[in-house]
Design an enzyme around this catalytic site. Structure first.
Site, PDB file in Angstrom:
ATOM      1  N   GLY A 134       6.901  -6.677 -11.457  1.00 26.14           N
ATOM      2  CA  GLY A 134       6.837  -6.262 -12.855  1.00 26.14           C
ATOM      3  C   GLY A 134       5.407  -5.795 -13.041  1.00 26.14           C
ATOM      4  CG  ASN A 183       4.736   1.266 -13.984  1.00 23.05           C
ATOM      5  OD1 ASN A 183       5.481   1.435 -13.019  1.00 23.05           O
ATOM      6  ND2 ASN A 183       3.528   0.756 -13.889  1.00 23.05           N
ATOM      7  CD  GLU A 229       4.033   7.164 -14.446  1.00 24.31           C
ATOM      8  OE1 GLU A 229       4.651   6.116 -14.270  1.00 24.31           O
ATOM      9  OE2 GLU A 229       2.775   7.213 -14.472  1.00 24.31           O
ATOM     10  CB  THR A 249       5.296  -2.120  -3.605  1.00 22.64           C
ATOM     11  OG1 THR A 249       6.334  -1.456  -2.911  1.00 22.64           O
ATOM     12  CG2 THR A 249       5.851  -2.766  -4.863  1.00 22.64           C
ATOM     13  N   GLY A 250       2.748  -1.594  -5.808  1.00 22.32           N
ATOM     14  CA  GLY A 250       1.666  -2.302  -6.479  1.00 22.32           C
ATOM     15  C   GLY A 250       0.312  -1.605  -6.433  1.00 22.32           C
ATOM     16  CB  ALA A 251      -0.999   1.387  -4.665  1.00 23.61           C
ATOM     17  N   GLY A 252      -0.661   1.186  -7.769  1.00 18.83           N
ATOM     18  CA  GLY A 252      -1.033   1.641  -9.113  1.00 18.83           C
ATOM     19  C   GLY A 252      -1.469   0.469  -9.988  1.00 18.83           C
ATOM     20  CG  ASP A 253       1.327  -2.340 -10.939  1.00 16.06           C
ATOM     21  OD1 ASP A 253       1.373  -1.440 -11.798  1.00 16.06           O
ATOM     22  OD2 ASP A 253       2.330  -2.803 -10.375  1.00 16.06           O
ATOM     23  CG  ASN A 268      -9.931   5.631  -6.202  1.00 11.91           C
ATOM     24  OD1 ASN A 268      -8.927   5.668  -6.904  1.00 11.91           O
ATOM     25  ND2 ASN A 268     -10.822   6.604  -6.196  1.00 11.91           N
TER      26      ASN A 268
HETATM   27  P1  ATP Z   1       2.869   2.706  -7.660  1.00 14.66           P
HETATM   28  O1  ATP Z   1       3.431   3.032  -6.300  1.00 14.66           O
HETATM   29  O2  ATP Z   1       2.354   1.299  -7.729  1.00 14.66           O
HETATM   30  O3  ATP Z   1       3.725   3.105  -8.820  1.00 14.66           O
HETATM   31  P2  ATP Z   1       1.114   4.857  -8.573  1.00 14.66           P
HETATM   32  O4  ATP Z   1       1.954   6.036  -8.223  1.00 14.66           O
HETATM   33  O5  ATP Z   1       0.932   4.454  -9.975  1.00 14.66           O
HETATM   34  O6  ATP Z   1       1.550   3.571  -7.709  1.00 14.66           O
HETATM   35  P3  ATP Z   1      -0.768   5.665  -6.583  1.00 14.66           P
HETATM   36  O7  ATP Z   1      -1.328   6.991  -6.875  1.00 14.66           O
HETATM   37  O8  ATP Z   1       0.263   5.541  -5.517  1.00 14.66           O
HETATM   38  O9  ATP Z   1      -0.316   5.026  -7.962  1.00 14.66           O
HETATM   39  O10 ATP Z   1      -1.927   4.660  -6.166  1.00 14.66           O
HETATM   40  C1  ATP Z   1      -2.919   4.210  -7.055  1.00 14.66           C
HETATM   41  C2  ATP Z   1      -4.263   4.312  -6.404  1.00 14.66           C
HETATM   42  O11 ATP Z   1      -4.290   3.526  -5.199  1.00 14.66           O
HETATM   43  C3  ATP Z   1      -4.626   5.725  -5.977  1.00 14.66           C
HETATM   44  O12 ATP Z   1      -5.255   6.399  -7.029  1.00 14.66           O
HETATM   45  C4  ATP Z   1      -5.566   5.442  -4.811  1.00 14.66           C
HETATM   46  O13 ATP Z   1      -6.860   5.183  -5.258  1.00 14.66           O
HETATM   47  C5  ATP Z   1      -4.997   4.200  -4.181  1.00 14.66           C
HETATM   48  N1  ATP Z   1      -4.085   4.525  -3.083  1.00 14.66           N
HETATM   49  C6  ATP Z   1      -2.734   4.593  -3.124  1.00 14.66           C
HETATM   50  N2  ATP Z   1      -2.209   4.923  -1.922  1.00 14.66           N
HETATM   51  C7  ATP Z   1      -3.262   5.064  -1.077  1.00 14.66           C
HETATM   52  C8  ATP Z   1      -3.406   5.376   0.323  1.00 14.66           C
HETATM   53  N3  ATP Z   1      -2.353   5.634   1.103  1.00 14.66           N
HETATM   54  N4  ATP Z   1      -4.659   5.415   0.825  1.00 14.66           N
HETATM   55  C9  ATP Z   1      -5.728   5.174   0.063  1.00 14.66           C
HETATM   56  N5  ATP Z   1      -5.661   4.877  -1.237  1.00 14.66           N
HETATM   57  C10 ATP Z   1      -4.463   4.810  -1.818  1.00 14.66           C
END
Ligand code: ATP
Length: 319
Positions: A35, A166, A198, A255-259, A290
């Site tokens: 979540g 999201n 988005e 998963t969770g990178a954006g969060d 980042n």
């Molecule tokens: P989510 O998959 O959680 O919905 P999101 O689409 O909101 O994510 P992403 O753009 O995938 O967000 O990732 C958020 C941040 O994490 C990016 O701006 C970047 O800084 C970092 N990031 C994500 N993936 C990578 C990667 N493969 N290598 C390096 N940095 C990454």
């Protein structure tokens, strides 16, 4: 006052034990608590910051498990309420071989959708330096009204409002409804973060050029961010804009990178709110975010892969 209060859904994702299968083909599933708003709160706490979560869980084994996960991670669960009549939300999620994410939600309705404005922990929300939320809590009443009221309380108490829509298309009755509702609270936020997907969904244009992003800019905003996966992100503030590259890592599960990115950025902003007006400070905060996002992609799952501050600083130093 450095508290980040995150509002919305906390649920359990069930992910296949093997990669690259459809939900129907999956032989078995693992529980993955998540979540987005809950992930953000835990991300802040892992980095050493104060964080609280506001939302509703089912008064069942899964709900109590999720509340314990918040507490074990140092997140204040004083805003969590339990619904005796509804279950904790579940989602079955798979990344298919064709790279498409497939979701199947069990929310009919789930406890998170049943939070009412009367159940809000007003005192907790008033202590927020930043109040963060998504858009899933806007989909149905009574949670929608609780969400709008919580935003009002936080804003009146002087918090910055942070919004990561999201988008989960499958949860909305239609694409138009999703767009309309997501944009209905656009003007209230101080900080907004969108992904490339988005950005295209909201503008109807498949491009991250400045003139496209600026369609989402409002004079009321302090910061607009577009995350670009391994490319890092673009940022737009009142008096300056730019891009900050991410870090090279071995990606395992995004998963969770954006969060993680949002949690890290909010952590930096509550520590030094002047980062929003100072380009150098803002770029440093985004670099930190980042790095936090990048690290989160190196392990499976969202919550288990959220880093501590030392890990983030190590990646930055190494680069
Ligand atoms: P989510 O998959 O959680 O919905 P999101 O689409 O909101 O994510 P992403 O753009 O995938 O967000 O990732 C958020 C941040 O994490 C990016 O701006 C970047 O800084 C970092 N990031 C994500 N993936 C990578 C990667 N493969 N290598 C390096 N940095 C990454």
């Amino acid at each position: 006052r450095e508290l980040v209060v995150s509002f919305g859904e906390m649920l359990i994702d069930f992910v296949p034990t093997v990669a690259g299968v459809s939900l129907a083909e999956a032989p078995a599933f693992l529980k993955a608590p998540g979540g987005a708003p809950a992930n953000v709160a835990i991300a802040v706490s892992r980095l050493g910051g104060g964080a609280a979560f506001v939302g509703k869980l089912g008064d069942d084994e899964f709900g109590r498990m999720l509340a314990a996960i918040l507490r074990d991670n140092g997140v204040d669960d004083g805003g969590v309420v339990f619904d005796a009549g509804a279950r904790t939300a579940l989602a079955f999620v798979t990344l298919r071989a064709d790279g498409e994410r497939e979701f199947m939600f069990y929310r009919n309705p789930s406890a998170d959708m049943l939070l009412t404005a009367d159940e809000l922990n007003v005192e907790l929300i008033k202590r927020a330096a930043v109040f963060h939320y998504g858009s899933i809590s806007l989909i149905a009443e009574p949670c929608r009204s609780a969400h709008l009221r919580a935003m009002e309380i936080a804003k009146e108490a002087g918090a910055l409002l942070s919004y990561d829509p999201n988008l989960r298309e499958a949860l909305w009755p239609s694409r138009d409804e999703a767009r309309t509702q997501i944009l209905s609270i656009w003007d209230q936020a101080d900080i907004v973060k969108v992904s490339e997907v988005e950005l295209e969904f909201l503008t109807g244009i498949n491009s991250v050029e400045d003139d496209v992003v600026m369609k989402l800019w409002r004079p009321t905003m302090k910061l607009l961010l577009v995350t670009l996966g391994d490319q890092g992100c673009k940022y737009y503030a009142r008096d300056f804009r730019g891009a900050v590259p991410s870090f090279k890592v071995q990606q395992v599960d995004t998963t969770g990178a954006g969060d993680a990115f949002v949690g890290a950025l909010l952590r930096k902003i509550v520590q030094d709110p002047s980062s929003l007006q100072d380009q150098k400070k803002l770029e440093d905060a985004i670099k930190f975010a980042n790095a936090c996002g990048a690290i989160t992609t190196t392990k499976k799952g969202a919550i288990p892969s959220l880093p501590a501050e030392t890990e983030v600083l190590q990646l930055i130093e190494k680069a």
